[in-house]
Design a protein around this motif. Structure first.
Motif, mmCIF file in Angstrom:
data_model
loop_
_atom_site.group_PDB
_atom_site.id
_atom_site.type_symbol
_atom_site.label_atom_id
_atom_site.label_comp_id
_atom_site.label_asym_id
_atom_site.label_seq_id
_atom_site.Cartn_x
_atom_site.Cartn_y
_atom_site.Cartn_z
ATOM 1 N N THR A 1 -8.141 8.722 -0.110
ATOM 2 C CA THR A 1 -6.904 8.696 -0.906
ATOM 3 C C THR A 1 -6.358 10.076 -1.218
ATOM 4 O O THR A 1 -5.159 10.236 -1.450
ATOM 5 C CB THR A 1 -7.152 7.963 -2.232
ATOM 6 O OG1 THR A 1 -8.095 8.723 -3.023
ATOM 7 C CG2 THR A 1 -7.694 6.562 -2.004
ATOM 8 N N GLU B 1 1.968 4.563 -7.357
ATOM 9 C CA GLU B 1 1.771 3.146 -7.644
ATOM 10 C C GLU B 1 2.413 2.754 -8.969
ATOM 11 O O GLU B 1 2.818 1.602 -9.145
ATOM 12 C CB GLU B 1 0.280 2.815 -7.669
ATOM 13 C CG GLU B 1 -0.390 2.877 -6.314
ATOM 14 C CD GLU B 1 -1.759 2.242 -6.323
ATOM 15 O OE1 GLU B 1 -2.119 1.614 -5.316
ATOM 16 O OE2 GLU B 1 -2.465 2.359 -7.343
ATOM 17 N N LEU C 1 -7.814 0.632 -0.816
ATOM 18 C CA LEU C 1 -6.934 -0.334 -0.167
ATOM 19 C C LEU C 1 -6.743 0.007 1.312
ATOM 20 O O LEU C 1 -6.495 -0.880 2.132
ATOM 21 C CB LEU C 1 -5.572 -0.361 -0.863
ATOM 22 C CG LEU C 1 -5.448 -1.225 -2.116
ATOM 23 C CD1 LEU C 1 -4.032 -1.150 -2.672
ATOM 24 C CD2 LEU C 1 -5.829 -2.680 -1.827
ATOM 25 N N GLU C 2 -6.856 1.287 1.628
ATOM 26 C CA GLU C 2 -6.720 1.700 3.023
ATOM 27 C C GLU C 2 -7.825 1.059 3.871
ATOM 28 O O GLU C 2 -7.573 0.521 4.958
ATOM 29 C CB GLU C 2 -6.778 3.223 3.131
ATOM 30 C CG GLU C 2 -5.544 3.944 2.616
ATOM 31 C CD GLU C 2 -5.481 4.046 1.095
ATOM 32 O OE1 GLU C 2 -4.424 4.422 0.560
ATOM 33 O OE2 GLU C 2 -6.500 3.739 0.428
ATOM 34 N N VAL D 1 0.867 -1.183 0.000
ATOM 35 C CA VAL D 1 0.000 0.000 0.000
ATOM 36 C C VAL D 1 0.900 1.227 0.000
ATOM 37 O O VAL D 1 1.646 1.469 0.953
ATOM 38 C CB VAL D 1 -0.931 0.036 1.228
ATOM 39 C CG1 VAL D 1 -1.821 1.278 1.168
ATOM 40 C CG2 VAL D 1 -1.786 -1.226 1.285
ATOM 41 N N ARG E 1 -8.402 1.736 -8.453
ATOM 42 C CA ARG E 1 -7.792 2.223 -7.210
ATOM 43 C C ARG E 1 -8.397 3.510 -6.692
ATOM 44 O O ARG E 1 -8.541 3.689 -5.468
ATOM 45 C CB ARG E 1 -6.286 2.403 -7.437
ATOM 46 C CG ARG E 1 -5.517 2.946 -6.238
ATOM 47 C CD ARG E 1 -5.517 1.971 -5.083
ATOM 48 N NE ARG E 1 -4.564 2.356 -4.049
ATOM 49 C CZ ARG E 1 -4.886 2.913 -2.890
ATOM 50 N NH1 ARG E 1 -6.160 3.172 -2.588
ATOM 51 N NH2 ARG E 1 -3.963 3.219 -2.011
ATOM 52 N N ASN F 1 0.753 5.380 -0.590
ATOM 53 C CA ASN F 1 -0.132 6.537 -0.698
ATOM 54 C C ASN F 1 0.613 7.782 -0.218
ATOM 55 O O ASN F 1 1.841 7.756 -0.061
ATOM 56 C CB ASN F 1 -1.441 6.310 0.066
ATOM 57 C CG ASN F 1 -1.219 5.989 1.541
ATOM 58 O OD1 ASN F 1 -0.267 6.463 2.170
ATOM 59 N ND2 ASN F 1 -2.100 5.181 2.119
#
Length: 311
Positions: free
Chosen positions: A269, A217, A297-298, A124, A260, A126
Motif C-alpha cells: 500500500t 478512501e 485489498l490489492e 479499490v 485497511r 490507492n
C-alpha cells in the motif's frame, strides 16, 4: 530321348485348394522340404515373415476437469436485477457469496464489476488507482452516531449504521467505548489535509501517512478513523494499543470492516500501519477477506502493489 519343349505361354495352372496353414507352420514346412532336397537353409533369415503383432492402444491424455471457464455470473437474472437497483449485498449474493465474488473478479469472469467505481463497496483506491471522477462525492451521507473529535463526522449511511453496531458490540463485550476521529473528507478537504502533512513531514513523509486528494478512501465515504474514548477520546495514534484497538483488529470483519493499512501490507500500500483506519467493504466481502487471511485489498482482488504514485 527327345524332350518336347513347353509352350512359351502356357496357361497358368489352377491353384490347389485346401486348408491354409498358419504362417508359422508354413515356414517350418518350407524349411523341411528344402532340407530334404539338399538345399542349404540359412541359419539367419534376412527377410522375416510378417507375424501378427499385438495391438498397441495409445493412451489419450485425460481432459483436465477444470479446463473450461464457468458461465458469466453477470448474466444471472438475480445479479442483473440487483445491479439495476444498485444493491451491492444482493449483487455479491447473486455471485454465490463473498469468496465466489472475489474469485470471479480475480479470474476476469465478472465484466459487470468495476473495481474503480467509487459508488460500490468493492472499489479499490490507492496511489496507482485514483478515483474516477477525481473529485468524487458520495450521494448518501449520514452523521456517524459516535462521539467525534473532528468536524469530519459523516460517512455513507450504511457505513454509519455498521460502525454503530460495531461500537455497541465492543462496549457490550467489555472492550470500552469507541469514537470517531475522521469520516468522509471531500476532495478540497483532502487537498488541505495532505498539504498540512507535507508542511510537517515533507513530501515523502506525507505520502507515507496521508493520501493525496483523489486517492483517499475517506473521499469515498467508506472509511473512517477510530479513537478510544475511556473516559475521554484519545488520538488516533494511541488506538492500536488500546483495548478497543485490539478488539477491532479481531472483530471488525463481522461488521463489514477491514483494517485497511496493516504492517504486513505496508510494502504493497505504501502507507505506514494505521490500526485506526477502517474501511467498509460489506459483511460478505469482509468475511471472505478475514477467512482468506488477506492483509490488503490489492491482494484480495489480485491487483498490483501500489506503494508509490506514478508522479
Amino acid at each position: 530321348m527327345h524332350v518336347q519343349p513347353q509352350p512359351q505361354h502356357a496357361a497358368p495352372r489352377s491353384p490347389i485348394r485346401g486348408p491354409a496353414l498358419p504362417i508359422g507352420l508354413a515356414a517350418t514346412a518350407i524349411g523341411i522340404l528344402l532340407s530334404l532336397a539338399g538345399a542349404p537353409v540359412a541359419t539367419s533369415v534376412q527377410t522375416e515373415l510378417a507375424l501378427p503383432q499385438p495391438l498397441v492402444v495409445q493412451e489419450v491424455p485425460a481432459v483436465e476437469v477444470g479446463a473450461t471457464t464457468a458461465a458469466d455470473p453477470c448474466a444471472e437474472p438475480r445479479v442483473q436485477q440487483a445491479i439495476s437497483v444498485a444493491d451491492d449485498a444482493a449483487i455479491i449474493a447473486g455471485f454465490g457469496g463473498g469468496e465466489s465474488f472475489r474469485a470471479a473478479v480475480v479470474a476476469g469472469n465478472a465484466p459487470c464489476i468495476a473495481l474503480d467505481d467509487p459508488a460500490h463497496v468493492w472499489v479499490v483506491v490507492n496511489k496507482a488507482r485514483p478515483l474516477d471522477p477525481i473529485a468524487f462525492d458520495p450521494q448518501s451521507l449520514a452523521d456517524i452516531p459516535l462521539q467525534t473529535t473532528t468536524e469530519s463526522g459523516q460517512a455513507r449511511s450504511d457505513v454509519a449504521t455498521a460502525v454503530a453496531e460495531l461500537a455497541d458490540a465492543a462496549a457490550a463485550e467489555g472492550a470500552g467505548r469507541i469514537g470517531a476521529n475522521n469520516g468522509y473528507r471531500s476532495y478540497e478537504l483532502q487537498v488541505a489535509t495532505h498539504d498540512s502533512h507535507v508542511r510537517d513531514s515533507g513530501q515523502a513523509g506525507a505520502d507515507a501517512s496521508s493520501a493525496r486528494a483523489g486517492h483517499s478512501e475517506h473521499q469515498t465515504g467508506l472509511a473512517l478513523d477510530l479513537v478510544a474514548c475511556d473516559p475521554a477520546c484519545g488520538d488516533i495514534e494511541s488506538f492500536g494499543g488500546a483495548a478497543q484497538g485490539e478488539w477491532v483488529a479481531a472483530n471488525a470483519w463481522e461488521y463489514g470492516f477491514i483494517v485497511r493499512y496493516e504492517q504486513a501490507g505496508s510494502g504493497i500500500t505504501g502507507y505506514k500501519p494505521e490500526p485506526w483506519h477502517l474501511r467498509y467493504i460489506g459483511r460478505e466481502l469482509a468475511a471472505a477477506y478475514h477467512q482468506g487471511g488477506y492483509h490488503t485489498l490489492e491482494q484480495f482482488f489480485g491487483l498490483p502493489a501500489a506503494p508509490d504514485y506514478a508522479h
